[in-house]
Write an enzyme that holds these catalytic residues in place. Sequence first.
Site, PDB file in Angstrom:
ATOM      1  CE  LYS A  13       8.427  14.355   5.695  1.00  0.00           C
ATOM      2  NZ  LYS A  13       7.694  13.139   5.136  1.00  0.00           N
ATOM      3  CG  LEU A  62      -2.021   1.035   1.087  1.00  0.00           C
ATOM      4  CD1 LEU A  62      -3.375   0.695   2.118  1.00  0.00           C
ATOM      5  CD2 LEU A  62      -1.386   2.539   2.031  1.00  0.00           C
ATOM      6  CG  ASP A 109      -7.679  15.420   2.559  1.00  0.00           C
ATOM      7  OD1 ASP A 109      -6.522  15.020   2.931  1.00  0.00           O
ATOM      8  OD2 ASP A 109      -8.354  16.265   2.622  1.00  0.00           O
ATOM      9  CG  ASN A 158       5.645   8.507  -0.643  1.00  0.00           C
ATOM     10  OD1 ASN A 158       6.840   9.205  -0.888  1.00  0.00           O
ATOM     11  ND2 ASN A 158       4.821   9.098  -1.708  1.00  0.00           N
ATOM     12  CE1 TYR A 184       8.336  18.003   4.598  1.00  0.00           C
ATOM     13  CE2 TYR A 184      10.540  18.611   4.767  1.00  0.00           C
ATOM     14  CZ  TYR A 184       9.667  17.677   4.179  1.00  0.00           C
ATOM     15  OH  TYR A 184       9.987  16.632   3.550  1.00  0.00           O
TER      16      TYR A 184
HETATM   17  N1  LIG Z   1      11.199  16.025  -2.919  1.00  0.00           N
HETATM   18  C1  LIG Z   1      11.936  16.030  -1.907  1.00  0.00           C
HETATM   19  O1  LIG Z   1      12.801  17.011  -2.245  1.00  0.00           O
HETATM   20  C2  LIG Z   1      11.850  15.579  -0.708  1.00  0.00           C
HETATM   21  C3  LIG Z   1      12.903  15.477   0.071  1.00  0.00           C
HETATM   22  C4  LIG Z   1      12.751  14.632   1.421  1.00  0.00           C
HETATM   23  C5  LIG Z   1      11.462  13.997   1.607  1.00  0.00           C
HETATM   24  N2  LIG Z   1      10.431  13.972   0.932  1.00  0.00           N
HETATM   25  C6  LIG Z   1       9.238  13.425   1.400  1.00  0.00           C
HETATM   26  O2  LIG Z   1       9.035  12.691   0.178  1.00  0.00           O
HETATM   27  C7  LIG Z   1       7.528  12.315   0.140  1.00  0.00           C
HETATM   28  C8  LIG Z   1       6.814  12.169  -1.252  1.00  0.00           C
HETATM   29  O3  LIG Z   1       7.171  13.432  -1.771  1.00  0.00           O
HETATM   30  P1  LIG Z   1       7.253  13.916  -3.147  1.00  0.00           P
HETATM   31  O4  LIG Z   1       8.833  14.628  -3.400  1.00  0.00           O
HETATM   32  O5  LIG Z   1       7.351  12.584  -4.034  1.00  0.00           O
HETATM   33  O6  LIG Z   1       6.350  15.083  -3.417  1.00  0.00           O
HETATM   34  P2  LIG Z   1       5.042  15.064  -4.141  1.00  0.00           P
HETATM   35  O7  LIG Z   1       5.627  14.826  -5.943  1.00  0.00           O
HETATM   36  O8  LIG Z   1       4.422  16.472  -3.968  1.00  0.00           O
HETATM   37  O9  LIG Z   1       4.138  13.935  -3.956  1.00  0.00           O
HETATM   38  C9  LIG Z   1       3.258  14.198  -2.632  1.00  0.00           C
HETATM   39  C10 LIG Z   1       2.413  13.052  -2.586  1.00  0.00           C
HETATM   40  O10 LIG Z   1       1.737  13.390  -1.466  1.00  0.00           O
HETATM   41  C11 LIG Z   1       0.159  13.005  -1.465  1.00  0.00           C
HETATM   42  N3  LIG Z   1      -0.428  13.614  -0.716  1.00  0.00           N
HETATM   43  C12 LIG Z   1      -0.278  15.101  -0.343  1.00  0.00           C
HETATM   44  N4  LIG Z   1      -1.354  15.409   0.577  1.00  0.00           N
HETATM   45  C13 LIG Z   1      -2.472  14.259   0.801  1.00  0.00           C
HETATM   46  C14 LIG Z   1      -3.519  14.344   1.607  1.00  0.00           C
HETATM   47  N5  LIG Z   1      -3.969  15.215   2.093  1.00  0.00           N
HETATM   48  N6  LIG Z   1      -3.919  12.845   1.207  1.00  0.00           N
HETATM   49  C15 LIG Z   1      -3.385  12.028   0.535  1.00  0.00           C
HETATM   50  N7  LIG Z   1      -2.230  11.968  -0.099  1.00  0.00           N
HETATM   51  C16 LIG Z   1      -1.784  13.426  -0.090  1.00  0.00           C
HETATM   52  C17 LIG Z   1       0.116  13.684  -2.899  1.00  0.00           C
HETATM   53  O11 LIG Z   1      -1.164  13.216  -3.549  1.00  0.00           O
HETATM   54  P3  LIG Z   1      -2.432  14.123  -3.874  1.00  0.00           P
HETATM   55  O12 LIG Z   1      -1.887  15.633  -4.106  1.00  0.00           O
HETATM   56  O13 LIG Z   1      -2.923  13.614  -5.164  1.00  0.00           O
HETATM   57  O14 LIG Z   1      -3.356  13.810  -2.653  1.00  0.00           O
HETATM   58  C18 LIG Z   1       1.426  13.396  -3.752  1.00  0.00           C
HETATM   59  O15 LIG Z   1       1.046  12.062  -4.279  1.00  0.00           O
HETATM   60  C19 LIG Z   1       6.979  13.181   1.183  1.00  0.00           C
HETATM   61  O16 LIG Z   1       6.698  12.663   2.635  1.00  0.00           O
HETATM   62  C20 LIG Z   1       8.123  14.427   1.389  1.00  0.00           C
HETATM   63  O17 LIG Z   1       8.128  15.161   2.817  1.00  0.00           O
HETATM   64  C21 LIG Z   1      10.480  14.860  -0.510  1.00  0.00           C
END
Ligand SMILES: NC(=O)c1ccc[n+]([C@@H]2O[C@H](COP(=O)([O-])OP(=O)(O)OC[C@H]3O[C@@H](n4cnc5c(N)ncnc54)[C@H](OP(=O)(O)O)[C@@H]3O)[C@@H](O)[C@H]2O)c1
Length: 270
Positions: A161, A10, A65, A92, A157
């Site tokens: 984390k 999942l 959500d 994630n 944020y």
């Molecule tokens: N990118 C980076 O530089 C980075 C660095 C360190 C850690 N991270 C972590 O990696 C993870 C994934 O982020 P990403 O980089 O892949 O960013 P992303 O492309 O913005 O993806 C975030 C995902 O979270 C989902 N999401 C957000 N709010 C939600 C809600 N209320 N209900 C259900 N789903 C929700 C979004 O889907 P919907 O909008 O369709 O709901 C999207 O699929 C996050 O936990 C982030 O903190 C990212």
Amino acid sequence: MKYFEGCTALITGASSGLGAEFARQLAPYARGLILVARRNERLEELASELRGIHPGLTVRTYCADLAREDLRTQLVAWLQKEDIAVDFLINNAGIGDHGKFQDGDWNRVRAMLDVNIAALTHLTHLLVPGLLRGGRAAILNVSSVAGFFPLPHMAVYSATKAYVTSFSEALALELRPRGITVTALCPGPVPTEFFDIATREGERDAVAHFKTFPAMVVTPQEAVAAGLRAVAARRARVVPGPLLAAAVGVALVIPFFVLRRILAWKADSI
Ligand SMILES: NC(=O)c1ccc[n+]([C@@H]2O[C@H](COP(=O)([O-])OP(=O)(O)OC[C@H]3O[C@@H](n4cnc5c(N)ncnc54)[C@H](OP(=O)(O)O)[C@@H]3O)[C@@H](O)[C@H]2O)c1
């Protein structure tokens, strides 16, 4: 990747970025994938892509959500009704915010607390009994290097984390003897939609200050592969990218009063 053969995973936040990449990398090995996020059309698009490439794979989508407790409970009730036994939970979904705390929008702050902390903890709490019943299982929580440092301009944020990493480490110790691996994936900057969403309206690009350290940036493919390798190796924590991992290792042995000065200087320069 043999470790993931026949798993049912999942994945929250599967509509983009790291979540979609987890689905793509697991698809050749998994028996089933459950893709969860709010943007259903994105989930359906990914599901039909994966079904086309891997005819033996069962892909289900679930639009919710995850900030809402009732919808998280409904998701798990649906899994039970559909008789889906998850043995790999990937927490994630997450959102960020960049800018001064006092200028931030409360709805964004609350969403970070609800998604990054409450949803991850609640889904884990709801699914652990099933994971324990099934024997070997795994939980991968997507944290961040931001969790190691109290970052000004990302105060909430980075605190969320820090919670994710600490929670994962403690849970890893509790569940490891029961056959469940818990891993915190702690990426640095990864080019996804994350920073577009974290950038406040009218403010400069939240990722701009990372562009001075391009060597620390890893691709979504690298970040996800590092996370999956760490789960297979039953590691409690992984920082993807050798340079970033080394930098974090060094930073963590710096006395905190020195680190505080570095962070204060960084805050002034933003
Ligand atoms: N990118 C980076 O530089 C980075 C660095 C360190 C850690 N991270 C972590 O990696 C993870 C994934 O982020 P990403 O980089 O892949 O960013 P992303 O492309 O913005 O993806 C975030 C995902 O979270 C989902 N999401 C957000 N709010 C939600 C809600 N209320 N209900 C259900 N789903 C929700 C979004 O889907 P919907 O909008 O369709 O709901 C999207 O699929 C996050 O936990 C982030 O903190 C990212």
